[in-house]
Design an enzyme around this catalytic site. Sequence first.
Site, mmCIF file in Angstrom:
data_model
loop_
_atom_site.group_PDB
_atom_site.id
_atom_site.type_symbol
_atom_site.label_atom_id
_atom_site.label_comp_id
_atom_site.label_asym_id
_atom_site.label_seq_id
_atom_site.Cartn_x
_atom_site.Cartn_y
_atom_site.Cartn_z
ATOM 1 N N CYS B 258 0.774 -0.930 -0.339
ATOM 2 C CA CYS B 258 -0.172 0.201 0.243
ATOM 3 C C CYS B 258 1.024 1.129 0.023
ATOM 4 C CB CYS B 258 -1.230 0.146 1.422
ATOM 5 S SG CYS B 258 -1.974 1.251 0.692
ATOM 6 N N HIS B 350 -4.114 -4.788 -0.289
ATOM 7 C CA HIS B 350 -3.809 -5.496 1.325
ATOM 8 C C HIS B 350 -3.194 -6.847 1.280
ATOM 9 C CE1 HIS B 350 -3.093 -2.041 3.529
ATOM 10 N NE2 HIS B 350 -4.329 -1.122 2.073
ATOM 11 N N GLU B 352 -2.340 -8.936 3.234
ATOM 12 C CA GLU B 352 -2.756 -9.247 4.829
ATOM 13 C C GLU B 352 -4.216 -9.265 5.404
ATOM 14 O OE1 GLU B 352 -2.010 -6.007 3.986
ATOM 15 O OE2 GLU B 352 -2.268 -4.842 5.963
#
Lengths: 1077, 378
Positions: B258, B350, B352
């Site tokens: 990001c 993202h 994650e």
Amino acid sequence: MPRRDDIEKILLIGSGPIVIGQACEFDYSGTQACRSLRAEGYEVALINSNPATIMTDPESADQVYLEPLTIEICQAVIARERPQALLPTLGGQTALNLARELALSGTLEEFGVELIGARLEAIERAEDRERFHALMLEHGMAVPRGGFARTQEEARRVTAITGFPVIIRPAFTLGGLGGGVAQTAEEFEELAERGLRISPIGEILVEESVLGWKEFELEVMRDRADNCVVVCSIENLDPMGVHTGDSITVAPQQTLTDREYQAMRDTAFRVIRAVGVETGGSNIQFAVDPATGRQLVIEMNPRVSRSSALASKATGFPIAKIAAKLAVGYTLDEITNDITGDTPASFEPTIDYVVVKIPRFDFAKFPSADRRLTTAMKSVGETMAIGRTFGEALQKGLRGLEMNAVGLFERGPEALADADLAERLETPVPERIFLVAEALSRGWTIERLRVATGIDPWFLHRIEDLARLEDAERGTAFEEMAPATLRRLKAAGFSDAHLARRWKLGETAVRARREALGIRPAFKVVDTCGGEFAARTPYFYSTYDEENEAYSLAGPKTVILGGGPNRIGQGIEFDTCCVQAAYALREIGHSVVMVNCNPETVSTDYDVSDRLYFEPLTYEDVSAILEIERPDGVLVQYGGQTPLKLTRRLAAAGVPIVGTAPDSIDRCEDRDRFARLLAHLGLAQPRSGIARDADEALREAEWVGYPVLLRPSYVLGGRGMVVVRDATALKRHLGEARYAFEEGPLLIDEFLEGAVEFDVDVIADGARAVIGGVMQHIEEAGIHSGDSTCILPPHDLEPGTERELREQARRLALELGVRGLMNVQFAVKDGRVYVLEVNPRASRTIPFVSKATGVPLAKLGAQVMVGRTLAEVGLESDPEPLAVAVKAPVFPFDRLPGADPVLGPEMLSTGEVIGLAADAPTAYLKALRGAGVDLGAAVSRGVLFSLNDRDKPAGADVAAQLKSRGVAIHATRGTREHFLRSGVDAALVLKVGEGEPDAAQLIRSGGVGLVINTPLGRSAPYEEFALRRAALVSGVPCITTISAARFGVQALAGADSAPAVRSLQRWAARHRARSVP
Amino acid sequence: MRVIERPARLALEDGWTALGRAVGSPGSGGGECVFNTCLSGYQEVLTDPSYAGQIVVMTYPLIGNYGITAEDSESSGPQVAGFVVRECVRRPSNWRAVESLPAYLERHAVTAIEGIDTRALTRHLRVRGALRGVITTEDLDAEAAIQRARSLPLMEGQDLTGEVTCAALGVEGAVAGRLTVAALDYGLKQNILRRLGAAGCRVLRLPADATAEDALALRPDGLFISNGPGDPAAASRAIETLRQIGRRAPDLPTFGICLGHQLLALAHGGSTYKLKFGHHGGNHPVQDLRTREIDITSHNHGFSVREATDGARRIVAGAPELEVTHVNLYDGTLEGFRHVERPLFAVQYHPEAAPGPHDARHHFDEFVAMIESRRGEA
Ligand SMILES: Nc1ncnc2c1ncn2[C@@H]1O[C@H](COP(=O)(O)OP(=O)(O)O)[C@@H](O)[C@H]1O
Ligand SMILES: Nc1ncnc2c1ncn2[C@@H]1O[C@H](COP(=O)(O)OP(=O)(O)O)[C@@H](O)[C@H]1O
Ligand SMILES: [Mg+2]
Ligand SMILES: [Mg+2]
């Protein structure tokens, strides 16, 4: 990956008649698939036995085979069509099971047909519960503990591991058929036996019960490049133990955190990969322990399903259409999302509203059936509603059900004593949601209800919020309620009708006040993306929120009101008519706005009309749409009774109704006006009387003459109609049914005993009327027309009488000024024609007649309604049938434990099939075959007769004919005595209760292949009921009218033993060739 | 239970305004208004440091359904400047819930508003682009509230990396992990630490003002550049740090997510631009140009790295050594790149998740594999 060029022709298998567990959703998926495969340039051949579907219109596929869905027929079609591929995942469990059989029998290999969408191994891995279970364990996924059994003994052994209660789930069945929950060892024996018998491979899963856990479903798509997406998550309000088809469900899921949801999503992808569904949509069910969040995989369906239809409508993502494209090689990123028009289909829809689906049940028609909801599905239809809050969606859904509920807080449960309420809350039943609402209004705690029902507190809290919201205003006079409060109530989904009842006002007064305050619903768009991109597809729902996104569509415009949720008596036929109307009007340049709330249907596909409003069909909801759209006309004739009921109010409000004038509709619906109409035309009607109390009923019945047909006037659609043969029976009936005269008078008609019934469908333009078709019923009058087997053209009717029927129908149409469609039911007795009923609207038989004649009546009717003449639409004379067509009904008895499989004047069937052939006997046997009965094979195993006195003489003839074919005849005592006297030898069978072995045992042991039992009326003695239930449970067909038995035996003698398969297109070509001299 | 209702107002710089009901704490909150399309995961959204300085509008109308859990925060507390929902659910239901959303907002003094037609607002933001706005429970008339929105700083030009970083160096992830990763924290999400930890990394977390020396002094096996808020082009200190590290340790395996992705592009000579309304949601399809595989990914960014072509190659504009590896299938924007010579890659989305799908988790394994292959060579 681009489309596959090594395939030219694809075979699709439909799902056959509408049954519980398999409804219109497969017409929706099949139609989408046909359309998208043809748009890709493939040739499509289709087999489906259900004539009431859109997918079987000759325009839908290149070759449409309206043939029974049997392995033999599929083989014949494959041999004839030589497709390169078979797409089995869009026709429900029926198609999947047939595809599996075709693969296993070597047919596919023999003809070089490839299974696309799901390969055999994937089908086996998902549908064979044992392999699925093992596969899940192998891949480290949690499943309930359990084991598999092929015998009763094996099954018993598994219960040692699982304990009780225990769940029984047969392999390869649909809608949980044959499954259930056994609380005790005794219940277990029965359920296990049944499950083993019903499973096509004789296997059941005996499983640890997780009753009361939360239930979820994910709709997943996968492409050839292994891209997987979740289209929609669904959470069930009813916990595990109530079949998802019978549960109120909500999308998206509400109570899982993102962490838990993503874990479920990961598991779903692992499941679809492990099973190996290569392309298309699958549905995966989960159970979640509310105390720990532990997730178990319950099952996966490697095909599009009822839930996929729901997910498609809930999100705007057309699963079936995309599944079809994936099956021919595309990947998700190569397909465009229609709604945005420029983003790819490789994404996960996100929604900015709440969707609630509510099942609809028809237990009132089956008074003896077990109403408890379990793991086997019992609902006959469903409605879906969209709102910005759960309360709004739930209450919209409840009124969309058309079960007379105006919202969540109903009058019925108010009357229950606390103790009764508490007791009734313990068992899941169709009305449980209303009981829950009532308990919460009484201030019962969330915890108490959670324990009693297993419903997650999240739902209970929301319902309680609604109860409080309403309760807080109890003391306020409606006119004094603050505008913000009223707006709040509306936004919580409270209907005008509900507010009117609560504040003892007229609905009009509520509406007037609301509008004076400027409180009106806004319409928002279903756009798959939560507003992130501009949407092109006009798919709307209403909500009480600020911004309205709908503006009036320009140009000549017609609003079509659909039929709402499927129910017995109003099903797919009406949806098919609505869709055809949309097609027909768009063809002539009209804009079409569709209003409907049934997620299973083709009509609620946003592609079908120029604009779709997914809304309940109540006056309030419909008029809000009409206010925005201000259409040139509203079409009320095609959605069955639902829109017709709104006609008077809409017309009074100045809404232009297209087609037949509302006054003419009223002339048919109002009993007195109808009698005057017939008298005016000099047509005969059965004698009839009207009674306001029991004494009057007896007097009137005496005057009319027994037997009489009783119709309660306050219920619709033949509900509660019974035939009564004498005064004693009438008294008993009035007592038993506790007939509530205060709700409306009782209508008493002369019952035309032994009359032959006819259905006539008419299309008229106000000046001319054309007869679409005349159908003769095989069962005598007294069996609801929807439950009768009927034959077109009539098979034994004097030409003079047929002319007479056509003439009377024409005169009625002209007198009523019918513009559009009309249906007349006639009974002919002793050469005299009686008019039973006139319906100035599309009838249930329109799609059937259209298929049989090749004339698209619904389409032409729609064009006529907006002003074209019959000459302009090219219909000059009464069409001739392309072939002999027989329509046979399909009943839900096998899915409703306790239901009595007896026919009468109240309709009980859920679906229908067609048999097309060159002659009546062959067409009849084909239709029966389509309905699951192989009559020839059945009689060869012996026939058991148990007849009422009236039918004994005719029965003896039937028995004699069977005997001459070498069939073994069994009969109960009285019937046998009569047979012997008539010279027909029969073996004696004891009735249930007379001693052993009895008839039920004979049936269960496979001693007979067919039961012919004609009861007297529906309040049959127990022994008859037991006999019929035994037949049902053992899968032995049971004929309950002597006319059907007689016709069946004749058919056996006259039918072509190996009829060829022929597509609708080829029937039409054959007909054209014959009519050109 | 009658909830006492306090009115609140939402006003945007362009004059759009609406009245609603206050949830959370009284007062005012101002920032750039963006919408998020995730159906679940509001707790992760609220606590994502990348939302610092922003008011988040949730497009899904029922927020708060499952309450707040002890495990699902992405940082020590809420980071948003304000929160806008259609309906805030007061009584949640989930076995892990420890608190209701409104109680949590109140406890953390977050100004939030409900009863807003969030779809109308979303459509407005989609057309007009992200706008500055305020939520206020003060007795302000519409005009005053609009003026206040106009007086807020623009997101462009704001370096917010220092606002949400950790206080000092800390050890996280798999504390006894085999590999050591230095993570530059410009607003690092908890789940990145969890994922790195799960991949076997011991993470040494460095505050935003850490220099190249600070990072390299740790002798890490790999370098991670975190997500974070604000305008990447304004984060000159961070960009300089990355340039320095790149110069001194060109072979240090590097992974950015990001803001980290944007900063790496900028450090290599690339440029960024502001997206109209950004990407904030959990359903964006991202394609790996090399394999054609598609991941459904979690997004939260308002800026994007500018792309260019070099013959047939798709590259980061101004940084020909950075080759585009991932693109967004919604709008074609650049979503990931790799260095053609060095062990360095980054993604705009993202992997994650938290909230959102796990499809792109494999990037953490790729990072570890990259580190391991370097070690093998060394
Ligand atoms: N182990 C179980 N314990 C409790 N209920 C169960 C169990 N397994 C299934 N059910 C219930 O039975 C229903 C039907 O089972 P399912 O396997 O989904 O059959 P079908 O193939 O008809 O969909 C489910 O929707 C669920 O509510
Ligand atoms: N007078 C009658 N004599 C004999 N049978 C009748 C008579 N009236 C109705 N029926 C039977 O009852 C069935 C249902 O009646 P109908 O008026 O058509 O109800 P519905 O409104 O449900 O269609 C008819 O199809 C017919 O078989
Ligand atoms: Mg199933
Ligand atoms: Mg199921």
